[in-house]
Each structure stands twice: as structure tokens, then as C-alpha cells.
Design an enzyme around this catalytic site. Structure first.
Site, PDB file in Angstrom:
ATOM      1  N   HIS A 129       0.853  -1.186   0.000  1.00 43.63           N
ATOM      2  CA  HIS A 129       0.000   0.000   0.000  1.00 43.63           C
ATOM      3  C   HIS A 129       0.892   1.240   0.000  1.00 43.63           C
ATOM      4  O   HIS A 129       2.011   1.213   0.507  1.00 43.63           O
ATOM      5  CB  HIS A 129      -0.883  -0.037   1.251  1.00 43.63           C
ATOM      6  N   ASP A 206       2.453  -4.486   8.128  1.00 46.68           N
ATOM      7  CA  ASP A 206       1.198  -3.767   7.931  1.00 46.68           C
ATOM      8  C   ASP A 206       0.069  -4.781   8.053  1.00 46.68           C
ATOM      9  O   ASP A 206      -0.151  -5.598   7.162  1.00 46.68           O
ATOM     10  CB  ASP A 206       1.201  -3.106   6.546  1.00 46.68           C
ATOM     11  N   GLN A 209      -5.263  -5.449   6.761  1.00 45.62           N
ATOM     12  CA  GLN A 209      -6.217  -6.422   6.230  1.00 45.62           C
ATOM     13  C   GLN A 209      -6.205  -7.730   7.014  1.00 45.62           C
ATOM     14  O   GLN A 209      -7.114  -8.546   6.868  1.00 45.62           O
ATOM     15  CB  GLN A 209      -5.908  -6.707   4.750  1.00 45.62           C
ATOM     16  N   LYS A 232     -11.031  -0.792   9.791  1.00 47.00           N
ATOM     17  CA  LYS A 232     -11.097  -2.020   8.998  1.00 47.00           C
ATOM     18  C   LYS A 232     -11.426  -3.238   9.866  1.00 47.00           C
ATOM     19  O   LYS A 232     -11.662  -4.328   9.355  1.00 47.00           O
ATOM     20  CB  LYS A 232      -9.784  -2.237   8.246  1.00 47.00           C
ATOM     21  N   CYS A 369      -4.724   2.456  -3.823  1.00 45.43           N
ATOM     22  CA  CYS A 369      -3.511   2.963  -3.158  1.00 45.43           C
ATOM     23  C   CYS A 369      -2.365   1.978  -3.314  1.00 45.43           C
ATOM     24  O   CYS A 369      -1.575   1.761  -2.382  1.00 45.43           O
ATOM     25  CB  CYS A 369      -3.782   3.267  -1.691  1.00 45.43           C
TER      26      CYS A 369
END
Length: 417
Positions: A129, A206, A209, A232, A369
Site C-alpha cells: 500500500h 502492515d 487487512q 477495517k 492505493c
């Protein structure tokens, strides 16, 4: 159920009973919301927790000596304990509240990154991202560090063999997505951590998700930093988490100055509080932190394993349905985690999204993104359907029917379905 989907209901792709739609007031009106990777809808329990925090329970934290402030402070810090338990941190003191994963990554780049010098290297992957690319480019422009990029496998996963080959003693940090926001592939974080540590590098993950669908154990996976965003994870916007190993946080300087992050202030000098307060200048996002804790309680009441199995089954059904349409190209691995990106030959993804919206189906269309990844895929953009707790096979059927309609409108070549 459409004809395309009717053939997908074998035991291998059958979705467990018990969609959670009724828990989510934002889904009223028979809306097929397939954009959870962008932001998740909020269950009523989270909305209630935020409303209560802003209403009858509201007071500042860490400052007041009156009872309600003390009570709110305890709830705020209890939320930090909830997060620590959720990601299996060694202690709540390793949990820093930030506005989101983007701020968390920037904090590491601006604080820990101060120790890097020209010639040091940061290793990313081709599917990152922008929030895990741009902060390192900004650091490169200030310090002269170099950025390496690991390629992908044919099915869109991080090529971990190639990543290991790029590691050198000059590599100081590896920063990768746990789950790709475009392709849904799950990285072998533990393997990458071992490889990074073998050359003396740290690992930042990261987890935006991943946090809503995978069990996260930051200690077992060997991460050094882990970030995720509350919105999220079925929680509010404006709140996220940076987890860092305590020994690392202890050595990192603050990047924002103000109230709450200090021990003493004089015009001659200032001394800083210990982590995590050192990194939490100003009045915090009180209600948002409490909402995040409520969201974590909600997903834990269902179970991360059950959520992941549910979403994986939905992706399998969607891949099978859309894969029968000749003009559709599917991206990413077969076992992607809750996310399916695709393209239709001769149709711009924005047109796909607009036509689906006419039928009450919401997807994401664009570069997500992740413009460098689009270049790897050889497309300017993709359409993306992403699933959550509240989705079911009816949503997949509506997606498939909508894609059939798109191909008819644009005259694309379709299978005999």
C-alpha cells in the site's frame, strides 16, 4: 441464486450459516456491501459503545481527579489491555494508539528511522500500500537510504525466496503487508521475520487487512513492529495501533510534542514520558479507543478462525462464479483472504462499479492505493470485491449477476451461462 452461483454450493465452497447482517445498521435496505477492505461497516455494539463514551460516560482521561475522569481513564487503559491481548503483545505498554496504520508507519519512519544513514537499506514488496511506500521514500530523500523491492510470485504473493536473496547486512528494516489489500495473499510473516533477523534487520508488518480476519500473535510471528487501523476491524475511524517491542520503543524519540507525553517541562529542557505515552501527545481519541475495544470484543465473540473460514468460502464461491465468464480476469491467489480483485476486458473498473451500484452492490474500483502493484499486474486499475462478517452467498450471487449485466451492456464476450 444466479445460475452461475448455483453450481458453487458444494461442501468445499459452502459458506457457514449465520450471516451477521442484522448486527449492522449500515446494511439496512438490502445493500450488498463488498468494500470491507476499504472500511468495514460497524456493528450496533460498537456504535452504542461510542455513543455512550460521548454521552453519559464522557470525560477526559489521564488528567482529571474527579470520579468520572478516573472511570474513563480506567476504560481507556482497559482498551489498551484489550488490544494487547488481541495481538498477544507482551504487555499493554507496547501498544501505542495512533490515528491509523498510516500514522503508525510514519511514526516508525520518523522516529526509529532517525538512526538510519546513507547506504542503509529498507526492503519492501511490490504489493505494498502507498502508506508502506511513501514514508520510506520520504526517509530516503532525507537521509540517503536505499529501497529494495521484492517481486511477486505468479499468483500474486510475495516471492519469499527472492525477498531473502535481497537481504544484505545493510538491510536495516523489512516492511511488508501481512495480507495484500488488492490480492488478498497472506505472507509467511514468521519466515520473513527469521530471514530479516538473520542479517540483523527488523520487521515491520502492515496488518490492516489481517487484523479483522486472522489471529495475530506478534511474538510468535517474530515481528518487531505491527500496525493496523480500527475502521477495517469493524471499529471507528481515526484510531489505530502501533505495536512495537518494548526495547525498541524505549530507544525511540517522540515525533510530536505536547501535553501527556512529558515528565517535566521547563523553558530550559523537557524530559519525556516512557512509552507508550511518549508517542501520544495531546488529548487522545477517547471514544474511538473505546469503540475499538468494543469492535475487538465483537470479533472475538465470533472467533477469528470462523471469520477467516467464512470469508475464504465466499471468495472461493466468487472466484468460481466470475471465473466462468470468459471476459473476466481474476487476480491473486486461489486462497486469498477475503479479497478478490478482477478486471473485465474492455471495461474500465469505474464503469463496473457504477453499474453494480445501480443494483445495490458496492465494490471498490481503482488502484487501491497500490499503483506500483497495478504496474506489475499490467492494468491501470482493478475492480475489487472484499468480504466481511456480514456477507453471504446471496451477496456473491448479486455480484455475479451484476457482472453478467456489465458484460451484456458492454457487449463483452461471455461464456454460455
Amino acid at each position: 441464486m444466479s445460475g452461475v452461483l448455483a453450481e458453487q454450493t458444494s461442501d468445499a465452497t459452502r459458506v457457514p450459516e449465520g450471516s451477521r447482517k442484522a448486527d449492522f445498521p449500515g446494511l439496512a435496505g438490502n445493500w450488498a456491501y463488498l468494500d470491507t477492505a476499504a472500511t468495514a461497516q460497524k456493528p450496533q455494539v460498537v456504535i452504542d459503545a461510542i455513543a455512550r463514551a460521548y454521552g453519559a460516560d464522557y470525560a477526559t482521561v489521564h488528567r482529571g481527579v474527579y470520579e468520572r475522569s478516573a472511570t474513563m481513564t480506567m476504560r481507556y487503559e482497559a482498551a489498551r489491555e484489550t488490544v494487547a491481548r488481541f495481538i498477544h503483545a507482551a504487555s499493554p505498554g507496547e501498544v501505542v494508539f495512533v490515528r491509523g496504520a498510516t500514522e503508525g508507519i510514519n511514526l516508525v519512519a520518523q522516529s526509529w528511522g532517525q538512526r538510519l544513514v546513507a547506504g542503509d537499506r529498507v526492503l519492501l514488496s511490490a504489493l505494498e500500500h502507498h502508506s508502506n511506500i511513501v514514508p520510506w521514500q520520504m526517509l530516503r530523500d532525507r537521509t540517503g537510504i536505499e529501497i529494495d523491492v521484492a517481486p511477486l510470485t505468479d499468483d500474486g504473493r510475495i516471492d519469499e525466496d527472492a525477498l531473502e536473496a535481497l537481504l544484505t547486512p545493510r538491510t536495516k528494516l523489512v516492511a511488508i503487508a501481512h495480507v495484500s489489500n488488492v490480492l488478498g495473499g497472506v505472507a509467511d510473516v514468521a519466515r520473513i521475520a527469521r530471514a530479516a533477523h538473520a542479517v540483523g534487520a527488523l520487521l515491520l508488518v502492515d496488518g490492516c487487512q489481517a487484523a479483522a480476519r486472522l489471529t495475530i500473535d506478534v511474538q510468535a510471528m517474530g515481528a518487531d513492529f505491527y500496525v493496523f487501523s480500527g475502521h477495517k476491524l469493524y471499529g471507528p475511524t481515526g484510531i489505530g495501533v502501533l505495536w512495537g517491542r518494548a526495547d525498541l520503543l524505549d530507544t525511540m524519540p517522540p515525533v510530536q510534542g505536547g501535553g501527556a507525553m512529558i515528565e517535566t517541562v521547563t523553558f530550559a529542557a523537557t524530559t519525556y514520558a516512557s512509552p507508550p505515552q511518549r508517542f501520544e501527545a495531546g488529548t487522545p481519541a477517547i471514544a474511538e479507543v473505546i469503540g475499538l475495544a468494543a469492535a475487538i470484543d465483537y470479533v472475538e465473540s465470533i472467533g477469528l478462525d470462523a471469520i477467516h473460514a467464512h470469508e475464504t468460502a465466499l471468495v472461493a464461491a466468487a472466484r468460481a462464479a466470475l471465473g466462468r465468464i470468459n471476459s473476466v480476469t481474476l487476480f491473486g491467489p486461489q486462497d486469498s483472504a477475503g479479497i478478490l480483485s478482477f478486471a473485465i476486458r474492455g471495461v474500465h473498473p469505474h464503469d463496473i462499479g457504477t453499474i453494480l451500484d445501480e443494483s445495490g452492490v458496492a465494490i471498490r474500483a481503482g488502484h487501491h492505493c497500490a499503483q506500483p502493484l497495478m504496474a506489475v499486474l499490467g492494468v491501470p486499475a482493478t475492480a475489487r470485491a472484499s468480504f466481511g462478517i456480514y456477507n453471504d452467498l446471496d451477496d456473491v450471487a448479486r455480484l455475479a449477476a451484476g457482472i453478467e449485466r456489465v458484460t451484456r451492456i458492454f457487449g463483452a464476450v461471455t461464456a454460455d451461462i
